[in-house]
Design an enzyme around this catalytic site. Sequence first.
Site, short mmCIF file in Angstrom:
data_model
loop_
_atom_site.label_atom_id
_atom_site.label_comp_id
_atom_site.label_asym_id
_atom_site.label_seq_id
_atom_site.Cartn_x
_atom_site.Cartn_y
_atom_site.Cartn_z
N GLY A 23 0.78 -1.24 0.00
CA GLY A 23 0.00 0.00 0.00
C GLY A 23 0.81 1.28 0.00
O GLY A 23 0.29 2.34 0.38
N SER A 24 2.04 1.22 -0.50
CA SER A 24 2.85 2.45 -0.45
C SER A 24 2.29 3.52 -1.40
O SER A 24 2.40 4.72 -1.11
CB SER A 24 4.31 2.17 -0.76
OG SER A 24 4.50 1.82 -2.11
N THR A 29 -8.93 0.06 -18.97
CA THR A 29 -9.86 -0.52 -19.94
C THR A 29 -9.87 -2.03 -19.72
O THR A 29 -9.11 -2.55 -18.89
CB THR A 29 -9.46 -0.17 -21.38
OG1 THR A 29 -8.11 -0.60 -21.59
CG2 THR A 29 -9.57 1.32 -21.64
N GLN A 59 9.28 6.99 -8.02
CA GLN A 59 8.61 7.80 -9.05
C GLN A 59 7.10 7.54 -9.07
O GLN A 59 6.31 8.43 -9.37
CB GLN A 59 9.22 7.52 -10.44
CG GLN A 59 10.69 7.87 -10.52
CD GLN A 59 10.98 9.29 -10.08
OE1 GLN A 59 10.25 10.22 -10.43
NE2 GLN A 59 12.04 9.46 -9.29
N ASP A 78 -3.68 -4.05 -18.00
CA ASP A 78 -2.65 -3.02 -18.03
C ASP A 78 -2.66 -2.21 -19.34
O ASP A 78 -1.61 -1.98 -19.96
CB ASP A 78 -1.25 -3.64 -17.80
CG ASP A 78 -1.16 -4.26 -16.42
OD1 ASP A 78 -1.77 -3.74 -15.48
OD2 ASP A 78 -0.46 -5.30 -16.28
N HIS A 99 1.05 1.29 -12.93
CA HIS A 99 1.74 0.08 -13.38
C HIS A 99 3.24 0.36 -13.45
O HIS A 99 3.65 1.40 -13.96
CB HIS A 99 1.21 -0.35 -14.75
CG HIS A 99 1.84 -1.62 -15.22
ND1 HIS A 99 1.49 -2.86 -14.70
CD2 HIS A 99 2.82 -1.85 -16.12
CE1 HIS A 99 2.23 -3.79 -15.28
NE2 HIS A 99 3.04 -3.21 -16.14
C1 GAR Z 1 3.49 -1.08 -7.32
O1 GAR Z 1 4.80 -1.13 -7.82
C2 GAR Z 1 2.48 -1.03 -8.45
O2 GAR Z 1 2.93 -0.27 -9.54
C3 GAR Z 1 2.36 -2.48 -8.81
O3 GAR Z 1 2.35 -3.15 -7.57
C4 GAR Z 1 3.13 -2.41 -6.62
C5 GAR Z 1 2.28 -2.18 -5.40
O4 GAR Z 1 3.03 -1.54 -4.40
N1 GAR Z 1 1.17 -2.73 -9.57
C6 GAR Z 1 1.08 -3.63 -10.54
O5 GAR Z 1 2.00 -4.37 -10.85
C7 GAR Z 1 -0.26 -3.69 -11.24
N2 GAR Z 1 -0.16 -4.35 -12.50
P1 GAR Z 1 2.30 -0.77 -3.22
O6 GAR Z 1 1.29 -1.76 -2.62
O7 GAR Z 1 3.39 -0.46 -2.24
O8 GAR Z 1 1.63 0.45 -3.77
#
Ligand code: GAR
Length: 203
Positions: free
Chosen positions: A10-11, A133, A165, A137, A101
């Site tokens: 969940g960052s 959509t 980023q 992705d 993504h």
């Molecule tokens: C993030 O890097 C996000 O871009 C990726 O999962 C991670 C979740 O991190 N999402 C995908 O790969 C979706 N296709 P987080 O829970 O710390 O936000």
Amino acid sequence: MLVVLISGRGSNMQALVEAGLPVAAVISNRADAGGLEFARSRRIPTAVADHAGFASREAFDEALAREIDRHRPRLVALAGFMRVLTPGFVARYHNRLLNIHPSLLPAFPGLDTHARALAAGVKLHGCTVHFVTAELDSGPIVIQAALGVRPGEQPAELAARVLRQEHVIYPRAARWFLEDKLVIQDAVVRVKGDDAQLVLAAD
Ligand code: GAR
């Protein structure tokens, strides 16, 4: 107001909250998602919609949508929500469902994006916020951050640099949406006022 969907750490959700965006609720499909703890500590309503308890994807997405709609959000933000969504769900939130993504889409949809980017020898990598959509992705691109791949870089290091980023571009995209600044025309997104939709990261 927005509702954020998570599956784990969940960052990105945390970055949205810390940017001062009006997060009405955080919903996870996993009870053990680390991000729920942060949301609770900020007194943000949380809910768990456990996909394991449903017979079909459609039934799960229906229950998820009911949980989301209780908060009447304008925007739904997927933030590491690791579930493939049904076309019905995507249609219900047409043009108000964002995803982040960890690649420069349309390159490297799916999982393990950083290892795959390194294996492909790309010199430029990054992350993308896009409208969702039905195809995995894919969808109109709101903003991207790009960074140069370092010689000999390992996936974990690259992932960490990209994640920094992600935390920059997702709040920016969500704010644009909530300020009605995004215009989608022929599947291309423009920002009213011409704010930059590309971040070139220096580190
Ligand atoms: C993030 O890097 C996000 O871009 C990726 O999962 C991670 C979740 O991190 N999402 C995908 O790969 C979706 N296709 P987080 O829970 O710390 O936000």
